[in-house]
Enzyme design. Structure first.
Site, PDB file in Angstrom:
ATOM      1  N   HIS A  81       0.858  -1.188   0.000  1.00 50.39           N
ATOM      2  CA  HIS A  81       0.000   0.000   0.000  1.00 50.39           C
ATOM      3  C   HIS A  81       0.891   1.234   0.000  1.00 50.39           C
ATOM      4  O   HIS A  81       1.725   1.414   0.885  1.00 50.39           O
ATOM      5  CB  HIS A  81      -0.941  -0.009   1.211  1.00 50.39           C
ATOM      6  CG  HIS A  81      -2.053  -1.013   1.063  1.00 50.39           C
ATOM      7  ND1 HIS A  81      -2.550  -1.723   2.115  1.00 50.39           N
ATOM      8  CD2 HIS A  81      -2.747  -1.399  -0.046  1.00 50.39           C
ATOM      9  CE1 HIS A  81      -3.523  -2.523   1.659  1.00 50.39           C
ATOM     10  NE2 HIS A  81      -3.653  -2.344   0.358  1.00 50.39           N
ATOM     11  N   GLU A 126       1.749   3.816   2.999  1.00 47.43           N
ATOM     12  CA  GLU A 126       2.178   3.299   4.297  1.00 47.43           C
ATOM     13  C   GLU A 126       3.699   3.362   4.403  1.00 47.43           C
ATOM     14  O   GLU A 126       4.403   2.354   4.430  1.00 47.43           O
ATOM     15  CB  GLU A 126       1.601   1.884   4.478  1.00 47.43           C
ATOM     16  CG  GLU A 126       0.070   1.930   4.478  1.00 47.43           C
ATOM     17  CD  GLU A 126      -0.630   0.568   4.343  1.00 47.43           C
ATOM     18  OE1 GLU A 126       0.065  -0.462   4.344  1.00 47.43           O
ATOM     19  OE2 GLU A 126      -1.873   0.557   4.240  1.00 47.43           O
ATOM     20  N   ARG A 178      -3.121   4.925  -2.193  1.00 51.03           N
ATOM     21  CA  ARG A 178      -2.992   3.581  -1.624  1.00 51.03           C
ATOM     22  C   ARG A 178      -2.752   2.505  -2.688  1.00 51.03           C
ATOM     23  O   ARG A 178      -1.974   1.572  -2.488  1.00 51.03           O
ATOM     24  CB  ARG A 178      -4.297   3.265  -0.878  1.00 51.03           C
ATOM     25  CG  ARG A 178      -4.542   1.776  -0.544  1.00 51.03           C
ATOM     26  CD  ARG A 178      -5.904   1.639   0.114  1.00 51.03           C
ATOM     27  NE  ARG A 178      -6.388   0.288   0.247  1.00 51.03           N
ATOM     28  CZ  ARG A 178      -6.290  -0.439   1.356  1.00 51.03           C
ATOM     29  NH1 ARG A 178      -5.669   0.050   2.412  1.00 51.03           N
ATOM     30  NH2 ARG A 178      -6.796  -1.656   1.411  1.00 51.03           N
ATOM     31  N   HIS A 215       2.297  -3.513   6.954  1.00 51.32           N
ATOM     32  CA  HIS A 215       1.272  -2.500   6.656  1.00 51.32           C
ATOM     33  C   HIS A 215       1.220  -1.480   7.785  1.00 51.32           C
ATOM     34  O   HIS A 215       1.789  -1.681   8.845  1.00 51.32           O
ATOM     35  CB  HIS A 215      -0.116  -3.158   6.558  1.00 51.32           C
ATOM     36  CG  HIS A 215      -0.314  -3.968   5.323  1.00 51.32           C
ATOM     37  ND1 HIS A 215      -1.082  -3.540   4.269  1.00 51.32           N
ATOM     38  CD2 HIS A 215       0.164  -5.181   4.975  1.00 51.32           C
ATOM     39  CE1 HIS A 215      -1.066  -4.461   3.317  1.00 51.32           C
ATOM     40  NE2 HIS A 215      -0.325  -5.470   3.713  1.00 51.32           N
ATOM     41  N   GLU A 250       0.042  -4.787  10.964  1.00 48.42           N
ATOM     42  CA  GLU A 250      -0.312  -3.364  10.859  1.00 48.42           C
ATOM     43  C   GLU A 250       0.486  -2.619  11.924  1.00 48.42           C
ATOM     44  O   GLU A 250       0.296  -2.835  13.120  1.00 48.42           O
ATOM     45  CB  GLU A 250      -1.820  -3.164  11.107  1.00 48.42           C
ATOM     46  CG  GLU A 250      -2.724  -3.880  10.109  1.00 48.42           C
ATOM     47  CD  GLU A 250      -2.974  -3.084   8.835  1.00 48.42           C
ATOM     48  OE1 GLU A 250      -2.427  -1.964   8.711  1.00 48.42           O
ATOM     49  OE2 GLU A 250      -3.700  -3.591   7.963  1.00 48.42           O
TER      50      GLU A 250
HETATM   51 ZN   LIG Z   1      -1.982  -1.645   4.077  1.00 49.55          ZN
END
Ligand SMILES: [Zn+2]
Length: 423
Positions: free
Chosen positions: A174, A177, A230, A301, A377
């Site tokens: 992404h 990020e 993104r 992420h 994450e």
């Molecule tokens: Zn992500």
């Protein structure tokens, strides 16, 4: 005279193209909205597919973070008021966060690489070249493939000896990020230079395959044009919206159970078909070619501070669920024990977050038999979201190393690091 005028006009056009405007987010706010059911969350996601005015930052089980153009604030307020959904301001001006994130740049020159600011793709590539030159006996370049816009997708393998179990790290799938590639490059450097005994053991007794920036086109675009981008940058022939969510594009239960969107304007658009995005097809082909050497697959992420195991496409639990939770707990406990006290939670993607189909962790687990497969994450939980201040990069990296050490130790204890292939 006519010629001179022509030259001047041409110059002006060139200058305009050369300094393509950066999208600004002055007075754009991000709201944290509590939702009571899937329908309310879906409606907010629908609103966010008006990508000119809204942008979904986070969509969790009972909370949605949504960025709003100040001129469209009333639309959001009308909805949340009519359903009595509690809503609070999370970020009051997105542009000032972006400005703050980049303010460190003037004091720092582009030629030195470090972890007190964020760097563009060219600097990350130069960092990789430098590492490959400095450590030729233990590092090798990985050519993953080519992006839609023709950029090289690069990785690095670190191997101190033959017969090690393998750990693959996919990062910055992404585009916005940024903390993910900052962490991946730090990790590469640390595995090669740390003198800490535990880190040396981690570095030398495992083979590392690290791709710091997978979504190279999207990442470049976040630096040149839109900090909040993104997706990939491949156009969709039946829509004016560009790109797909690369983490919904893997060929594993693609588009099942509403785990992705069929709307090209959605942030979770799955693409026209599984592996429609060349970056994802390239990564999948590479991973498949070495899958017998891989024991652990991690996808970096941000944000939310959570470790997500398979499955995302179904609420069913994977057969080794208890082991997956044990390694995730080890990571979370290690991070929390540091002075920063950062709390990570863990669970399956579908249980802890929401249905997400075609993601790396499910594909690696179900289609490539990599039984320890996670989405991680990173920081934070919404104070800064994707625009994590540079001053947090190093503390965050320290947490990641503590987490990885504990994760890998637990994986070993549970028997997941036995070498899968024979010579
Ligand atoms: Zn992500």
């Amino acid at each position: 005279m006519k010629n001179l005028l022509w030259v001047l006009v041409s110059l002006a056009v060139l200058l305009a193209i050369g300094s393509a405007e950066k999208i600004r987010y002055d007075n754009f706010k991000v709201f944290k909205i509590k939702t009571k059911n899937v329908e309310q969350r879906k409606w907010l996601e629908q609103l966010a597919s008006d990508s000119e005015n809204f942008n979904l930052w986070h969509s969790g089980k009972d909370e949605v973070h949504i960025m709003v153009n100040p001129q469209k604030l009333i639309n959001l307020q009308n909805y949340t008021r009519s359903y009595s959904l509690p809503m609070e301001v999370m970020v009051s001006n997105v542009q000032s966060l972006i400005d703050g994130e980049q303010s460190t740049r003037s004091t720092d020159d582009d030629s030195s690489f470090g972890w007190t600011r964020y760097y563009p793709l060219s600097a990350i590539e130069a960092f990789l070249d430098d590492i490959l030159t400095k450590y030729p006996s233990v590092t090798s370049a990985i050519d993953i493939g080519t992006s839609y816009e023709g950029r090289k997708i690069r990785g690095i393998k670190i191997s101190y000896k033959e017969g090690n179990p393998g750990i693959f790290i996919e990062s910055n799938i992404h585009a916005r990020e940024w903390i993910t590639s900052a962490t991946a490059t730090w990790l590469i450097n640390e595995l090669l230079t740390s003198t800490d005994e535990k880190v040396r053991n981690l570095a030398e007794n495992h083979d590392w395959y690290i791709v710091p920036v997978l979504n190279v086109d999207g990442f470049a675009y976040t630096h040149t044009t839109d900090r909040m981008w993104r997706k990939t940058r491949q156009p969709v022939n039946f829509s004016s919206c560009i790109g797909a969510d690369p983490n919904r594009n893997y060929d594993s239960h693609w588009m099942e159970n509403n785990g992705a969107s069929a709307n090209p304007c959605s942030e979770t658009y799955a693409g026209t078909s599984p592996f429609s995005e060349p970056e994802i097809k390239a990564l999948a082909d590479y991973v498949a070619s070495i899958k017998d050497r891989l024991n652990i697959m991690l996808a970096f992420h941000s944000y939310s501070q959570v470790l997500l195991s398979p499955y995302g496409w179904t609420a069913d639990l994977p057969s080794n669920f208890d082991d997956l939770m044990a390694v995730a707990k080890a990571y979370a406990d290690a991070v929390e024990s540091l002075p920063y006290g950062t709390v990570y939670t863990y669970g399956t993607s579908s249980g802890a977050m929401y249905f997400a189909s075609g993601a790396t962790n499910d594909w690696a687990y179900s289609e490539q038999d990599i039984l320890l497969s996670f989405t991680i994450e990173f920081r934070d939980t919404g104070r800064y979201g994707f625009i994590l201040p540079p001053i947090q990069i190093l503390p965050h990296c320290e947490e990641t190393m503590a987490g990885l050490l504990a994760f890998v130790e637990k994986a070993d204890e549970l028997g997941y690091l036995n070498v899968k292939y024979t010579f």
